[in-house]
Design a protein around this motif. Sequence first.
Motif, PDB file in Angstrom:
ATOM      1  N   LEU A  55       0.847  -1.193   0.000  1.00  0.00           N
ATOM      2  CA  LEU A  55       0.000   0.000   0.000  1.00  0.00           C
ATOM      3  C   LEU A  55       0.884   1.245   0.000  1.00  0.00           C
ATOM      4  O   LEU A  55       1.829   1.332   0.781  1.00  0.00           O
ATOM      5  CB  LEU A  55      -0.906   0.006   1.237  1.00  0.00           C
ATOM      6  N   ALA A  56       0.572   2.184  -0.892  1.00  0.00           N
ATOM      7  CA  ALA A  56       1.264   3.474  -0.923  1.00  0.00           C
ATOM      8  C   ALA A  56       0.271   4.565  -0.536  1.00  0.00           C
ATOM      9  O   ALA A  56      -0.897   4.531  -0.954  1.00  0.00           O
ATOM     10  CB  ALA A  56       1.838   3.756  -2.308  1.00  0.00           C
ATOM     11  N   VAL A  57       0.721   5.511   0.271  1.00  0.00           N
ATOM     12  CA  VAL A  57      -0.104   6.638   0.681  1.00  0.00           C
ATOM     13  C   VAL A  57       0.577   7.915   0.206  1.00  0.00           C
ATOM     14  O   VAL A  57       1.680   8.249   0.653  1.00  0.00           O
ATOM     15  CB  VAL A  57      -0.306   6.676   2.205  1.00  0.00           C
ATOM     16  N   VAL A  58      -0.073   8.617  -0.709  1.00  0.00           N
ATOM     17  CA  VAL A  58       0.446   9.866  -1.266  1.00  0.00           C
ATOM     18  C   VAL A  58      -0.318  11.022  -0.621  1.00  0.00           C
ATOM     19  O   VAL A  58      -1.544  11.071  -0.687  1.00  0.00           O
ATOM     20  CB  VAL A  58       0.282   9.898  -2.793  1.00  0.00           C
ATOM     21  N   SER A  59       0.415  11.925   0.010  1.00  0.00           N
ATOM     22  CA  SER A  59      -0.215  13.086   0.659  1.00  0.00           C
ATOM     23  C   SER A  59       0.075  14.333  -0.163  1.00  0.00           C
ATOM     24  O   SER A  59       1.237  14.701  -0.351  1.00  0.00           O
ATOM     25  CB  SER A  59       0.331  13.257   2.085  1.00  0.00           C
ATOM     26  N   VAL A  60      -0.982  14.956  -0.671  1.00  0.00           N
ATOM     27  CA  VAL A  60      -0.829  16.156  -1.483  1.00  0.00           C
ATOM     28  C   VAL A  60      -1.748  17.250  -0.950  1.00  0.00           C
ATOM     29  O   VAL A  60      -2.678  16.983  -0.181  1.00  0.00           O
ATOM     30  CB  VAL A  60      -1.156  15.889  -2.973  1.00  0.00           C
ATOM     31  N   ALA A  61      -1.480  18.489  -1.365  1.00  0.00           N
ATOM     32  CA  ALA A  61      -2.314  19.614  -0.951  1.00  0.00           C
ATOM     33  C   ALA A  61      -2.543  20.540  -2.131  1.00  0.00           C
ATOM     34  O   ALA A  61      -1.632  20.786  -2.939  1.00  0.00           O
ATOM     35  CB  ALA A  61      -1.668  20.375   0.193  1.00  0.00           C
ATOM     36  N   VAL A  62      -3.760  21.047  -2.206  1.00  0.00           N
ATOM     37  CA  VAL A  62      -4.111  22.082  -3.184  1.00  0.00           C
ATOM     38  C   VAL A  62      -4.114  23.404  -2.425  1.00  0.00           C
ATOM     39  O   VAL A  62      -4.815  23.547  -1.415  1.00  0.00           O
ATOM     40  CB  VAL A  62      -5.491  21.824  -3.802  1.00  0.00           C
ATOM     41  N   VAL A  63      -3.301  24.361  -2.893  1.00  0.00           N
ATOM     42  CA  VAL A  63      -3.099  25.624  -2.172  1.00  0.00           C
ATOM     43  C   VAL A  63      -3.399  26.792  -3.109  1.00  0.00           C
ATOM     44  O   VAL A  63      -3.045  26.760  -4.298  1.00  0.00           O
ATOM     45  CB  VAL A  63      -1.665  25.731  -1.640  1.00  0.00           C
ATOM     46  N   ALA A  64      -4.048  27.820  -2.565  1.00  0.00           N
ATOM     47  CA  ALA A  64      -4.319  29.036  -3.344  1.00  0.00           C
ATOM     48  C   ALA A  64      -4.277  30.246  -2.424  1.00  0.00           C
ATOM     49  O   ALA A  64      -4.619  30.151  -1.248  1.00  0.00           O
ATOM     50  CB  ALA A  64      -5.674  28.946  -4.034  1.00  0.00           C
ATOM     51  N   THR A  65      -3.846  31.377  -2.972  1.00  0.00           N
ATOM     52  CA  THR A  65      -3.857  32.642  -2.230  1.00  0.00           C
ATOM     53  C   THR A  65      -4.671  33.666  -3.004  1.00  0.00           C
ATOM     54  O   THR A  65      -4.697  33.665  -4.244  1.00  0.00           O
ATOM     55  CB  THR A  65      -2.434  33.180  -2.016  1.00  0.00           C
ATOM     56  N   ALA A  66      -5.363  34.537  -2.279  1.00  0.00           N
ATOM     57  CA  ALA A  66      -6.194  35.572  -2.903  1.00  0.00           C
ATOM     58  C   ALA A  66      -6.386  36.711  -1.926  1.00  0.00           C
ATOM     59  O   ALA A  66      -6.013  36.608  -0.743  1.00  0.00           O
ATOM     60  CB  ALA A  66      -7.537  34.987  -3.331  1.00  0.00           C
ATOM     61  N   GLN A  67      -6.987  37.781  -2.394  1.00  0.00           N
ATOM     62  CA  GLN A  67      -7.194  38.949  -1.544  1.00  0.00           C
ATOM     63  C   GLN A  67      -8.312  38.738  -0.529  1.00  0.00           C
ATOM     64  O   GLN A  67      -8.353  39.414   0.496  1.00  0.00           O
ATOM     65  CB  GLN A  67      -7.509  40.171  -2.406  1.00  0.00           C
ATOM     66  N   SER A  68      -9.211  37.834  -0.808  1.00  0.00           N
ATOM     67  CA  SER A  68     -10.285  37.557   0.143  1.00  0.00           C
ATOM     68  C   SER A  68     -10.303  36.067   0.462  1.00  0.00           C
ATOM     69  O   SER A  68      -9.834  35.234  -0.329  1.00  0.00           O
ATOM     70  CB  SER A  68     -11.648  37.982  -0.415  1.00  0.00           C
ATOM     71  N   ASP A  70     -12.914  34.134   0.579  1.00  0.00           N
ATOM     72  CA  ASP A  70     -13.802  33.410  -0.324  1.00  0.00           C
ATOM     73  C   ASP A  70     -13.157  33.165  -1.671  1.00  0.00           C
ATOM     74  O   ASP A  70     -13.347  32.101  -2.283  1.00  0.00           O
ATOM     75  CB  ASP A  70     -15.103  34.187  -0.497  1.00  0.00           C
ATOM     76  N   ASP A  71     -12.375  34.130  -2.159  1.00  0.00           N
ATOM     77  CA  ASP A  71     -11.689  33.924  -3.436  1.00  0.00           C
ATOM     78  C   ASP A  71     -10.656  32.804  -3.325  1.00  0.00           C
ATOM     79  O   ASP A  71     -10.514  31.978  -4.235  1.00  0.00           O
ATOM     80  CB  ASP A  71     -11.000  35.214  -3.882  1.00  0.00           C
ATOM     81  N   ALA A  72      -9.930  32.774  -2.208  1.00  0.00           N
ATOM     82  CA  ALA A  72      -8.945  31.703  -2.003  1.00  0.00           C
ATOM     83  C   ALA A  72      -9.639  30.350  -1.930  1.00  0.00           C
ATOM     84  O   ALA A  72      -9.194  29.358  -2.526  1.00  0.00           O
ATOM     85  CB  ALA A  72      -8.142  31.969  -0.731  1.00  0.00           C
ATOM     86  N   ARG A  73     -10.740  30.301  -1.178  1.00  0.00           N
ATOM     87  CA  ARG A  73     -11.499  29.062  -1.061  1.00  0.00           C
ATOM     88  C   ARG A  73     -12.027  28.604  -2.416  1.00  0.00           C
ATOM     89  O   ARG A  73     -11.958  27.420  -2.774  1.00  0.00           O
ATOM     90  CB  ARG A  73     -12.660  29.255  -0.092  1.00  0.00           C
ATOM     91  N   GLY A  74     -12.566  29.550  -3.194  1.00  0.00           N
ATOM     92  CA  GLY A  74     -13.133  29.216  -4.485  1.00  0.00           C
ATOM     93  C   GLY A  74     -12.089  28.683  -5.453  1.00  0.00           C
ATOM     94  O   GLY A  74     -12.350  27.737  -6.199  1.00  0.00           O
ATOM     95  N   GLN A  75     -10.903  29.281  -5.433  1.00  0.00           N
ATOM     96  CA  GLN A  75      -9.841  28.812  -6.320  1.00  0.00           C
ATOM     97  C   GLN A  75      -9.409  27.403  -5.948  1.00  0.00           C
ATOM     98  O   GLN A  75      -9.184  26.554  -6.819  1.00  0.00           O
ATOM     99  CB  GLN A  75      -8.646  29.766  -6.263  1.00  0.00           C
ATOM    100  N   VAL A  76      -9.307  27.144  -4.636  1.00  0.00           N
ATOM    101  CA  VAL A  76      -8.934  25.798  -4.187  1.00  0.00           C
ATOM    102  C   VAL A  76     -10.006  24.789  -4.592  1.00  0.00           C
ATOM    103  O   VAL A  76      -9.698  23.690  -5.068  1.00  0.00           O
ATOM    104  CB  VAL A  76      -8.708  25.772  -2.660  1.00  0.00           C
ATOM    105  N   ALA A  77     -11.274  25.159  -4.425  1.00  0.00           N
ATOM    106  CA  ALA A  77     -12.359  24.250  -4.788  1.00  0.00           C
ATOM    107  C   ALA A  77     -12.298  23.887  -6.266  1.00  0.00           C
ATOM    108  O   ALA A  77     -12.512  22.731  -6.655  1.00  0.00           O
ATOM    109  CB  ALA A  77     -13.703  24.882  -4.439  1.00  0.00           C
ATOM    110  N   SER A  78     -11.992  24.861  -7.113  1.00  0.00           N
ATOM    111  CA  SER A  78     -11.900  24.614  -8.547  1.00  0.00           C
ATOM    112  C   SER A  78     -10.741  23.674  -8.877  1.00  0.00           C
ATOM    113  O   SER A  78     -10.880  22.731  -9.658  1.00  0.00           O
ATOM    114  CB  SER A  78     -11.734  25.945  -9.286  1.00  0.00           C
ATOM    115  N   ASP A  79      -9.579  23.936  -8.247  1.00  0.00           N
ATOM    116  CA  ASP A  79      -8.409  23.091  -8.494  1.00  0.00           C
ATOM    117  C   ASP A  79      -8.611  21.681  -7.942  1.00  0.00           C
ATOM    118  O   ASP A  79      -8.132  20.697  -8.531  1.00  0.00           O
ATOM    119  CB  ASP A  79      -7.171  23.730  -7.873  1.00  0.00           C
TER     120      ASP A  79
END
Length: 243
Positions: A55-68, A70-79
Amino acid sequence: MRRSRLTLTLALGLLVVLAGCLGPLQTTPSATDRSTDGTTLSTTGTGSVDAEADLAVVSVAVVATAQSADDARGQVASDVERMRTALREANIPDDAVTTSSFAVYPEYDYSDGERTERGYRAVHSFRIETDPARAGEVVDVAVGNGASEVQGVSFTLSDETRAELRAQAIERAVTAARADADAMAGAAGLSITSIETMSTSGGFAPVERFDVAESAAGGDARTTFEPGPVSVSVTVQVTYRAA
């Protein structure tokens, strides 16, 4: 006079009866009173079994920065959606991809002794389980489709395999402990008669290792991994009784 003699006779008879009752007292010891013969010997044994990771366990993260936030959250959700779609197309099942953490927080710039807010960061981390042979492919698919960070790759054992190997390790540990106990008892002119107590501890150590190699088809680099064996080690503490 006659009454006095009768009284004396009765008194003497009573003394004889009492003397018989107050003779030597005999008791039978109870089970809890009997002392247990034997000596205790305590030993420790270690057993180890090596196996290839299944079994292999790959740990990854989707990261985004924005001025607000909600914008940061929305970009992460899209990615995240883009990454998960790509993983599905690579035949990685949805139940193999689980969220390990999620956060949205402000970022600050500290300069000239002042704190200035400079935006928000959103981070959605995932744990992806796969076959060890596909770990590199999973990394490439995730990073190529929205994942910003690879937080780690571990090669380990499934629950079923781990339980099987742990049982083997315990058997080896108990055998080692008994061998030491027999040697100790023999040196003292004794023989092991029974086990007084037994306990165990230990686990396994996952392996993390990878390198990057050139793809055979073209100049693009692909991630490949070379996992080492996973070791399952168990220690037992046993107290034996010898006589």
